[in-house]
Motif scaffolding. Structure first.
Motif, mmCIF file in Angstrom:
data_model
loop_
_atom_site.group_PDB
_atom_site.id
_atom_site.type_symbol
_atom_site.label_atom_id
_atom_site.label_comp_id
_atom_site.label_asym_id
_atom_site.label_seq_id
_atom_site.Cartn_x
_atom_site.Cartn_y
_atom_site.Cartn_z
ATOM 1 N N GLY A 139 0.807 -1.210 0.000
ATOM 2 C CA GLY A 139 0.000 0.000 0.000
ATOM 3 C C GLY A 139 0.842 1.263 0.000
ATOM 4 N N VAL A 140 1.920 1.264 0.791
ATOM 5 C CA VAL A 140 2.809 2.424 0.837
ATOM 6 C C VAL A 140 3.432 2.672 -0.527
ATOM 7 N N VAL A 141 3.860 1.608 -1.203
ATOM 8 C CA VAL A 141 4.495 1.741 -2.517
ATOM 9 C C VAL A 141 3.504 2.287 -3.531
ATOM 10 N N ILE A 142 2.291 1.751 -3.547
ATOM 11 C CA ILE A 142 1.273 2.250 -4.476
ATOM 12 C C ILE A 142 0.991 3.720 -4.189
ATOM 13 N N GLY A 143 0.881 4.065 -2.915
ATOM 14 C CA GLY A 143 0.629 5.459 -2.556
ATOM 15 C C GLY A 143 1.745 6.378 -3.003
ATOM 16 N N LEU A 144 2.995 5.966 -2.782
ATOM 17 C CA LEU A 144 4.147 6.788 -3.147
ATOM 18 C C LEU A 144 4.230 6.989 -4.655
ATOM 19 N N LEU A 145 4.067 5.899 -5.424
ATOM 20 C CA LEU A 145 4.179 5.994 -6.878
ATOM 21 C C LEU A 145 2.994 6.729 -7.483
ATOM 22 N N THR A 146 1.819 6.547 -6.925
ATOM 23 C CA THR A 146 0.653 7.283 -7.408
ATOM 24 C C THR A 146 0.818 8.767 -7.139
ATOM 25 N N ALA A 147 1.296 9.091 -5.947
ATOM 26 C CA ALA A 147 1.492 10.499 -5.589
ATOM 27 C C ALA A 147 2.518 11.164 -6.491
ATOM 28 N N SER A 148 3.527 10.415 -6.927
ATOM 29 C CA SER A 148 4.563 11.015 -7.771
ATOM 30 C C SER A 148 3.979 11.541 -9.067
ATOM 31 N N ALA A 149 3.008 10.819 -9.637
ATOM 32 C CA ALA A 149 2.405 11.241 -10.898
ATOM 33 C C ALA A 149 1.593 12.518 -10.724
ATOM 34 N N ALA A 150 0.699 12.534 -9.742
ATOM 35 C CA ALA A 150 -0.145 13.713 -9.534
ATOM 36 C C ALA A 150 0.652 14.878 -8.975
ATOM 37 N N THR A 151 1.541 14.593 -8.032
ATOM 38 C CA THR A 151 2.339 15.656 -7.423
ATOM 39 C C THR A 151 3.259 16.305 -8.452
ATOM 40 N N GLY A 152 3.875 15.495 -9.293
ATOM 41 C CA GLY A 152 4.771 16.040 -10.305
ATOM 42 C C GLY A 152 4.066 17.003 -11.232
ATOM 43 N N GLN A 153 2.843 16.643 -11.659
ATOM 44 C CA GLN A 153 2.104 17.511 -12.563
ATOM 45 C C GLN A 153 1.812 18.858 -11.914
ATOM 46 N N LEU A 154 1.431 18.846 -10.648
ATOM 47 C CA LEU A 154 1.090 20.092 -9.972
ATOM 48 C C LEU A 154 2.332 20.914 -9.632
ATOM 49 N N LEU A 155 3.422 20.229 -9.257
ATOM 50 C CA LEU A 155 4.635 20.945 -8.889
ATOM 51 C C LEU A 155 5.321 21.573 -10.100
ATOM 52 N N PHE A 156 5.307 20.871 -11.243
ATOM 53 C CA PHE A 156 6.008 21.368 -12.423
ATOM 54 C C PHE A 156 5.253 22.486 -13.124
ATOM 55 N N LEU A 157 3.955 22.604 -12.878
ATOM 56 C CA LEU A 157 3.151 23.604 -13.574
ATOM 57 C C LEU A 157 3.699 25.024 -13.401
ATOM 58 N N PRO A 158 3.916 25.517 -12.175
ATOM 59 C CA PRO A 158 4.455 26.879 -12.050
ATOM 60 C C PRO A 158 5.893 27.003 -12.542
ATOM 61 N N LEU A 159 6.699 25.950 -12.399
ATOM 62 C CA LEU A 159 8.086 26.008 -12.853
ATOM 63 C C LEU A 159 8.161 26.127 -14.373
ATOM 64 N N LEU A 160 7.357 25.327 -15.079
ATOM 65 C CA LEU A 160 7.351 25.391 -16.533
ATOM 66 C C LEU A 160 6.739 26.700 -17.021
ATOM 67 N N ALA A 161 5.765 27.216 -16.280
ATOM 68 C CA ALA A 161 5.166 28.498 -16.652
ATOM 69 C C ALA A 161 6.211 29.608 -16.586
ATOM 70 N N GLN A 162 7.026 29.595 -15.537
ATOM 71 C CA GLN A 162 8.062 30.616 -15.405
ATOM 72 C C GLN A 162 9.124 30.465 -16.494
ATOM 73 N N ALA A 163 9.500 29.212 -16.812
ATOM 74 C CA ALA A 163 10.504 28.982 -17.857
ATOM 75 C C ALA A 163 9.990 29.439 -19.213
ATOM 76 N N THR A 164 8.714 29.171 -19.497
ATOM 77 C CA THR A 164 8.128 29.575 -20.771
ATOM 78 C C THR A 164 8.045 31.089 -20.880
ATOM 79 N N GLU A 165 7.671 31.732 -19.797
ATOM 80 C CA GLU A 165 7.554 33.191 -19.809
ATOM 81 C C GLU A 165 8.915 33.860 -19.960
ATOM 82 N N ALA A 166 9.941 33.275 -19.354
ATOM 83 C CA ALA A 166 11.262 33.901 -19.376
ATOM 84 C C ALA A 166 12.055 33.583 -20.644
#
Length: 423
Positions: A139-166
């Motif tokens: 269960g811990v492994v499924i939770g960790l790997l599942t979180a990586s997919a959703a968390t990555g999408q949300l975390l990278f959104l502002p970073l990529l937005a700043q890179a695109t703007e700059a």
């Protein structure tokens, strides 16, 4: 007692988890990029919003539909090979992006090819790895790997937005391509298909077991798995609750929170930051959900997850009108529950339909999730145009989550369901 476990206290399965975690993070960054590119592509090429959105719609659909078939391909050819082929497909499609000149180029590259590539590196990958390598801490492994997919999408959104703007949108393309190229040697050297490849059993088992050879048809076997699973009420309850899960997360909040904040004069940078904060707390919440799944009845976990999510969505219109403090409270609370539903849902599917079939069956449950997400992404926009507010979509989604919590406790404990599917 297994000799391999005596001679070494380190379990190689954790290396596999690390490789998959990083791969899913990068894949999530790719999924977040189209929303960042949308305005830039419209400005440079003059494409209309509907045409650009068509690529996103196709990508979301293929992301879900690839799940059960990707699971079958992993059983036949091995997880490592499918991961490398999927990454290579993404590299090719993204590298051709700066050369496009027509909107259909974008639809093919970012709708079809990226949809196929990211769909093969989705939740089914994490579930397949967890089922092969772990009995203890699954269960811990499924939770960790599942979180990586959703968390990555949300975390990278502002970073990529700043890179695109700059630096411009092409810089973001090359940035993602570089990350993908680094993944290939990481997967090539670090990934193993099965515990037997390193001479060890799955963590929590006593004996080394070879994987069961996949002998079915790569395209009809997932469909047959769906037909068998569909005879069980458990499947429909899991698919139904997951449909509402997708409806209330990436379909609704992931797509419409930023424009909803804009309706109240909240700057886009702050709105993107709220999504990023949700991603951070999602990593904590979903991993902790996996820990709980190893210890408690998954049905009651789903009851609480959907119920609390429903209450938070009903609270959201009030939070938008009150200010940043209330929105911050919503973001933290909702982020903890963003996809905490995945570990208990995956465990219920595995218990009900068997370890070998679980990947394909869970893939079809993910299809239901993506259908719900697509409906919310489109429907909430239509309602917003008609009523001038997101209040109705948010409140309706909240009450649907409360209904999903009641559906969850109707799921029966696994008995002999797996025998029916394996037959």
């Amino acid at each position: 007692m297994n000799i391999g476990q005596r001679t070494s206290r380190f379990y190689y399965g954790w290396v596999v988890v690390g490789v998959v975690f990083i791969t899913l993070l990068v894949s999530a960054a790719i999924n977040s990029l189209p929303s960042v590119l949308m305005l830039s592509l419209e400005d440079e090429f003059g494409w209309d919003r509907g045409s650009v959105s068509a690529a996103a719609s196709i990508r979301i659909l293929l992301y879900g539909l690839m799940g059960p078939f990707s699971a079958a391909f992993m059983l036949r050819f091995g997880i490592k090979r499918i991961m490398i082929l999927s990454i290579a497909l993404l590299v090719v499609s993204i590298l051709f992006t700066p050369l496009m000149s027509e909107v259909w180029h974008y639809i093919v590259l970012w709708g079809v090819l990226v949809g196929l590539g990211t769909g093969s590196l989705a939740n089914v990958l994490g579930v397949s790895v967890a089922n092969r390598w772990f009995v203890k801490h699954k269960g811990v492994v499924i939770g960790l790997l599942t979180a990586s997919a959703a968390t990555g999408q949300l975390l990278f959104l502002p970073l990529l937005a700043q890179a695109t703007e700059a630096m411009g949108w092409r810089f973001s393309i090359y940035l993602i391509t570089g990350a993908l190229l680094l993944l290939i040697p990481l997967v090539g050297f670090g990934m193993k298909n099965h515990p037997s490849d390193v001479g060890k059993p799955a963590l929590g088992e006593e004996h080394v077991e070879k994987p069961v050879p996949f002998t079915g048809n790569l395209f009809t076997t997932p469909i047959k798995a769906l037909g068998s699973a569909a005879k069980s009420g458990t499947f429909w309850l899991l698919a139904g609750t997951f449909f509402l899960c997708g409806f209330s997360t990436n379909g609704l909040i992931g797509t419409h929170l930023i424009p909803a904040c804009g309706d109240f004069g909240i700057p886009i940078v702050i709105a993107a930051g709220l999504l990023s904060l949700m991603g951070l707390f999602d990593l904590i919440g979903t991993t902790f959900s996996g820990w709980l799944t190893d210890r408690f009845d998954s049905r009651w976990l789903l009851f609480w997850y959907y119920g609390l999510r429903g209450l938070s969505l009903i609270f959201l219109p009030y939070a938008l009108g009150m200010g940043y403090t209330q929105l911050l409270i919503f973001s933290v609370f909702y982020g903890l529950d963003w996809i905490a539903t995945v570990p208990p849902t995956a465990k219920l599917a595995s218990d009900a339909f068997g370890k070998e079939k679980a990947g394909m069956v869970f893939g079809w449950i993910i299809v239901a999730h993506q259908l719900g997400a697509s409906l919310a992404a489109y429907g909430a926009g239509v309602v917003r145009e008609a009523l001038g507010s997101y209040t109705v979509p948010f409140v309706v989604a909240g009450f649907l989550c409360l209904f999903a919590s009641l559906m969850s406790i109707r799921i029966q404990k696994a008995r002999k369901l797996s025998a029916g599917v394996a037959a």
